[in-house]
Structure formats: C-alpha cells, structure tokens
Motif scaffolding. Structure first.
Motif, PDB file in Angstrom:
ATOM      1  N   HIS A  82      12.036 -23.104  -7.049  1.00 57.94           N
ATOM      2  CA  HIS A  82      11.713 -22.738  -8.431  1.00 57.94           C
ATOM      3  C   HIS A  82      10.608 -21.689  -8.481  1.00 57.94           C
ATOM      4  CE1 HIS A  82      11.383 -23.227 -12.726  1.00 57.94           C
ATOM      5  NE2 HIS A  82      10.092 -23.458 -12.612  1.00 57.94           N
ATOM      6  N   LYS A  83       9.566 -21.879  -7.662  1.00 55.03           N
ATOM      7  CA  LYS A  83       8.476 -20.905  -7.623  1.00 55.03           C
ATOM      8  C   LYS A  83       8.972 -19.550  -7.139  1.00 55.03           C
ATOM      9  CE  LYS A  83       4.639 -24.155  -6.994  1.00 55.03           C
ATOM     10  NZ  LYS A  83       3.557 -24.595  -6.092  1.00 55.03           N
ATOM     11  N   ALA A  84       9.837 -19.567  -6.135  1.00 53.18           N
ATOM     12  CA  ALA A  84      10.381 -18.316  -5.618  1.00 53.18           C
ATOM     13  C   ALA A  84      11.202 -17.603  -6.691  1.00 53.18           C
ATOM     14  CB  ALA A  84      11.238 -18.590  -4.388  1.00 53.18           C
ATOM     15  N   ALA A  85      11.973 -18.390  -7.448  1.00 52.09           N
ATOM     16  CA  ALA A  85      12.783 -17.797  -8.519  1.00 52.09           C
ATOM     17  C   ALA A  85      11.898 -17.209  -9.614  1.00 52.09           C
ATOM     18  CB  ALA A  85      13.723 -18.860  -9.109  1.00 52.09           C
ATOM     19  N   GLU A  86      10.794 -17.924  -9.942  1.00 50.89           N
ATOM     20  CA  GLU A  86       9.869 -17.412 -10.954  1.00 50.89           C
ATOM     21  C   GLU A  86       9.244 -16.098 -10.508  1.00 50.89           C
ATOM     22  OE1 GLU A  86       7.076 -20.529 -11.649  1.00 50.89           O
ATOM     23  OE2 GLU A  86       8.252 -21.409 -13.283  1.00 50.89           O
ATOM     24  N   LYS A  87       8.797 -16.042  -9.246  1.00 50.50           N
ATOM     25  CA  LYS A  87       8.203 -14.810  -8.740  1.00 50.50           C
ATOM     26  C   LYS A  87       9.213 -13.665  -8.764  1.00 50.50           C
ATOM     27  CE  LYS A  87       4.744 -16.949  -5.706  1.00 50.50           C
ATOM     28  NZ  LYS A  87       4.279 -17.112  -4.303  1.00 50.50           N
ATOM     29  N   LYS A  88      10.442 -13.971  -8.402  1.00 52.67           N
ATOM     30  CA  LYS A  88      11.479 -12.944  -8.407  1.00 52.67           C
ATOM     31  C   LYS A  88      11.737 -12.445  -9.818  1.00 52.67           C
ATOM     32  CE  LYS A  88      16.162 -12.040  -6.734  1.00 52.67           C
ATOM     33  NZ  LYS A  88      17.357 -12.615  -6.049  1.00 52.67           N
ATOM     34  N   ALA A  89      11.768 -13.383 -10.782  1.00 50.03           N
ATOM     35  CA  ALA A  89      11.987 -13.001 -12.181  1.00 50.03           C
ATOM     36  C   ALA A  89      10.822 -12.172 -12.712  1.00 50.03           C
ATOM     37  CB  ALA A  89      12.187 -14.256 -13.038  1.00 50.03           C
ATOM     38  N   GLU A  90       9.592 -12.560 -12.338  1.00 52.85           N
ATOM     39  CA  GLU A  90       8.421 -11.799 -12.782  1.00 52.85           C
ATOM     40  C   GLU A  90       8.453 -10.386 -12.218  1.00 52.85           C
ATOM     41  OE1 GLU A  90       5.057 -14.039 -11.549  1.00 52.85           O
ATOM     42  OE2 GLU A  90       5.299 -15.581 -13.097  1.00 52.85           O
ATOM     43  N   ALA A  91       8.818 -10.274 -10.947  1.00 48.47           N
ATOM     44  CA  ALA A  91       8.895  -8.947 -10.334  1.00 48.47           C
ATOM     45  C   ALA A  91       9.956  -8.091 -11.022  1.00 48.47           C
ATOM     46  CB  ALA A  91       9.207  -9.084  -8.846  1.00 48.47           C
ATOM     47  N   ALA A  92      11.096  -8.725 -11.346  1.00 52.21           N
ATOM     48  CA  ALA A  92      12.166  -7.984 -12.021  1.00 52.21           C
ATOM     49  C   ALA A  92      11.727  -7.549 -13.418  1.00 52.21           C
ATOM     50  CB  ALA A  92      13.423  -8.852 -12.110  1.00 52.21           C
ATOM     51  N   ALA A  93      10.993  -8.442 -14.111  1.00 57.30           N
ATOM     52  CA  ALA A  93      10.510  -8.115 -15.461  1.00 57.30           C
ATOM     53  C   ALA A  93       9.500  -6.971 -15.414  1.00 57.30           C
ATOM     54  CB  ALA A  93       9.887  -9.351 -16.110  1.00 57.30           C
ATOM     55  N   GLU A  94       8.601  -7.018 -14.423  1.00 56.86           N
ATOM     56  CA  GLU A  94       7.615  -5.942 -14.286  1.00 56.86           C
ATOM     57  C   GLU A  94       8.297  -4.605 -13.999  1.00 56.86           C
ATOM     58  OE1 GLU A  94       4.911  -7.147 -11.287  1.00 56.86           O
ATOM     59  OE2 GLU A  94       3.923  -8.680 -12.517  1.00 56.86           O
ATOM     60  N   LYS A  95       9.292  -4.641 -13.118  1.00 58.47           N
ATOM     61  CA  LYS A  95      10.018  -3.414 -12.794  1.00 58.47           C
ATOM     62  C   LYS A  95      10.740  -2.879 -14.022  1.00 58.47           C
ATOM     63  CE  LYS A  95      13.472  -1.508  -9.621  1.00 58.47           C
ATOM     64  NZ  LYS A  95      14.405  -1.804  -8.511  1.00 58.47           N
ATOM     65  N   LYS A  96      11.340  -3.798 -14.788  1.00 61.18           N
ATOM     66  CA  LYS A  96      12.059  -3.381 -15.990  1.00 61.18           C
ATOM     67  C   LYS A  96      11.096  -2.796 -17.018  1.00 61.18           C
ATOM     68  CE  LYS A  96      15.466  -5.030 -19.331  1.00 61.18           C
ATOM     69  NZ  LYS A  96      16.249  -6.209 -19.802  1.00 61.18           N
ATOM     70  N   ALA A  97       9.908  -3.407 -17.142  1.00 59.15           N
ATOM     71  CA  ALA A  97       8.915  -2.900 -18.076  1.00 59.15           C
ATOM     72  C   ALA A  97       8.444  -1.507 -17.680  1.00 59.15           C
ATOM     73  CB  ALA A  97       7.724  -3.870 -18.150  1.00 59.15           C
ATOM     74  N   GLU A  98       8.243  -1.305 -16.368  1.00 63.52           N
ATOM     75  CA  GLU A  98       7.837   0.011 -15.891  1.00 63.52           C
ATOM     76  C   GLU A  98       8.916   1.052 -16.164  1.00 63.52           C
ATOM     77  OE1 GLU A  98       6.963  -0.516 -11.803  1.00 63.52           O
ATOM     78  OE2 GLU A  98       5.073  -1.592 -12.138  1.00 63.52           O
ATOM     79  N   GLU A  99      10.174   0.676 -15.934  1.00 69.84           N
ATOM     80  CA  GLU A  99      11.269   1.602 -16.199  1.00 69.84           C
ATOM     81  C   GLU A  99      11.359   1.925 -17.686  1.00 69.84           C
ATOM     82  OE1 GLU A  99      14.665  -0.383 -14.638  1.00 69.84           O
ATOM     83  OE2 GLU A  99      14.250   0.175 -12.545  1.00 69.84           O
ATOM     84  N   ARG A 100      11.157   0.882 -18.547  1.00 70.59           N
ATOM     85  CA  ARG A 100      11.199   1.096 -19.987  1.00 70.59           C
ATOM     86  C   ARG A 100      10.072   2.018 -20.433  1.00 70.59           C
ATOM     87  NH1 ARG A 100      10.107  -3.656 -21.618  1.00 70.59           N
ATOM     88  NH2 ARG A 100      12.207  -4.469 -21.359  1.00 70.59           N
ATOM     89  N   ALA A 101       8.874   1.793 -19.865  1.00 70.84           N
ATOM     90  CA  ALA A 101       7.731   2.630 -20.223  1.00 70.84           C
ATOM     91  C   ALA A 101       7.976   4.082 -19.822  1.00 70.84           C
ATOM     92  CB  ALA A 101       6.466   2.102 -19.557  1.00 70.84           C
TER      93      ALA A 101
END
Length: 261
Positions: A82-101
């Motif tokens: 679960h922790k690994a999945a959360e970290k992966k999701a956070e990394a994906a969200a950060e990458k998506k936010a950077e791409e959106r910005a």
C-alpha cells in the motif's frame, strides 16, 4: 502311656492341621500378586494416551502459531504494498502537475502573443462602437484607446493568485480585478460582482465586443465577473486553483454582459 501317646498324637495332629492351615494362609498373598501386571498395563495405557493427547495439543498450538505468523506477515506485506502504491501515485501526480504547469505556461505565452493582436482590434472597436452604445450617466467617458489599455492591464496580471477580497497588486478576486482594470482608464466601477452586473449598458452575450464585462448569475445578483477579450475568450480571476487566467467562453458561458466602454 497309651493315653499320653494318644494325647500327644492328637496334639501333633492338631498342630499339623494348624500348620497346614497357616501354610495355606501364608500362600494366599502369592495369588494376589498375579493381578499386578494387569494394573501396570492399564496404567501404561493411560500414560500413553495422556502423552498422545499432549502431543496433539502441542501440534495444534504450533499450527495456530504458524497461522498467526502467516497472517501477520500477510498484513505487513499488504502495508508495504500500500505504501509503495501511494508513493507511486504521488510521483505520478507530481509529474502530471509539472506537465500541466508547463502546458499552462506555454499556453499563457501563446495567449499573450495573441493578445497583442487583440489590443489593436480593441482600439478600433472602441472608436467605431462609441457612438452605437453610450455608457450610463454615472460612468465617466473613457479616453481614446481605453479598451486596449484595459486588456493590456488584464494581460499583465495573468498568473497572479486568486484571493477572496483581493484587490492587487499580486492577488485578486474577480470583481477586484475588473474594477482595477477599468480604473486604469478612468472608469470607476462598483466593487462587487452584483453591482458590476448593473453598471453601464446591458448587452446580449451573442453580440459581445472586446472590453465588455461578463457576469454569471442574474443581473444585480451576479456571483462572478470577467472581461471579454475577443475571439470567444475572456480573462478573469477564476478561483484559488487557477488564479488569473484566460479561458474559452464556450466552456463556461456567461449569463449576461454590460458595456461601459
């Protein structure tokens, strides 16, 4: 002599009988010892059964312990996953936010380039449309080229933050930004969206001109305002997540518009 011999014989006979009886009596305990092996076998059987029951209990305890250990390991593994999945999701969200910005910055740069052409068209529209739609008596007459000045001011604020009650210079709410933009050309607008929706002349949203003030909600009860900048777009202090942006009017159609320039 004969009498004595008879007595003596009787006594001896009695002693012999008694001796025989005593001998017989003395032999009886030997008969009782024959049952000892039976008692010993029963006891051994009971001991064996008790040992087997103890072993079964021990096996059952060990089985339960192994089950509990396996369950605990499964829980730990699930938490790690679960922790690994959360970290992966956070990394994906950060990458998506950077791409959106990055995309927003690129779009903002393109919009600023487009606005340079809009400003020229706005100046022409202002001079040709001034006789067709006169402002209300309580709004001062604008100077020449005022529409372009309003659009230029609004363009300079793109990217600023949205803050409820904000009036600049780096954070705005919707009506605060509209008021400040028109103040640059000497037009004193009311502070709130409700009052701005009644300022100037009401115009239909199908006949908009650059510089018209758009409002959402009813006339006199509007909850949001922005400024039409041409080509189906408007500029506004949208909300805390977007800030000051240029948006497509087709995605969020206005309910009405007023013209003060």
């Amino acid at each position: 002599m004969a009498l004595r011999a008879g007595v003596a014989g009787g006594v001896l006979s009695t002693i012999a009988v008694a001796g025989s009886a005593n001998a017989a009596t003395a032999a009886e305990p030997v008969t009782e010892t024959i049952e000892m092996p039976t008692l010993t076998a029963a006891l051994t059987s009971k001991v064996a059964l008790s040992a087997e029951a103890t072993q079964q209990a021990a096996d059952a305890y060990q089985y339960r312990a192994e089950q509990q250990s396996a369950a605990e390991k499964a829980v730990k593994d699930a938490k790690k996953a679960h922790k690994a999945a959360e970290k992966k999701a956070e990394a994906a969200a950060e990458k998506k936010a950077e791409e959106r910005a990055a995309a927003e910055r690129a779009a903002r740069s393109a919009e600023r380039t487009d606005l340079s052409g809009v400003q020229t068209a706005a100046a022409t529209s202002s001079s040709s449309g001034s006789s067709a739609s006169a402002p209300s008596q309580d709004v001062p007459a604008p100077a020449s080229g005022s529409v372009a000045s309003v659009v230029s001011f609004l363009q300079a604020q793109v990217g600023d933050a949205y803050v409820m009650g904000g009036t600049g210079p780096n954070s705005w709410d919707c009506s605060g930004l509209v008021q400040a933009a028109f103040k640059q050309v000497g037009v004193d607008l009311p502070r709130t969206s409700q009052e701005q929706s009644t300022a100037g002349t009401q115009v239909g949203t199908s006949n908009l001109q650059v510089g018209d003030i758009l409002y959402w909600g009813g006339q006199g009860s509007a909850y949001h305002t922005g400024v039409y900048i041409g080509d189906g777009k408007y500029l506004d202090a949208a909300n805390p997540s977007k800030g000051v942006v240029i948006q497509d009017l087709s995605g969020y159609p206005a309910d009405g518009a007023v013209r003060v320039l």
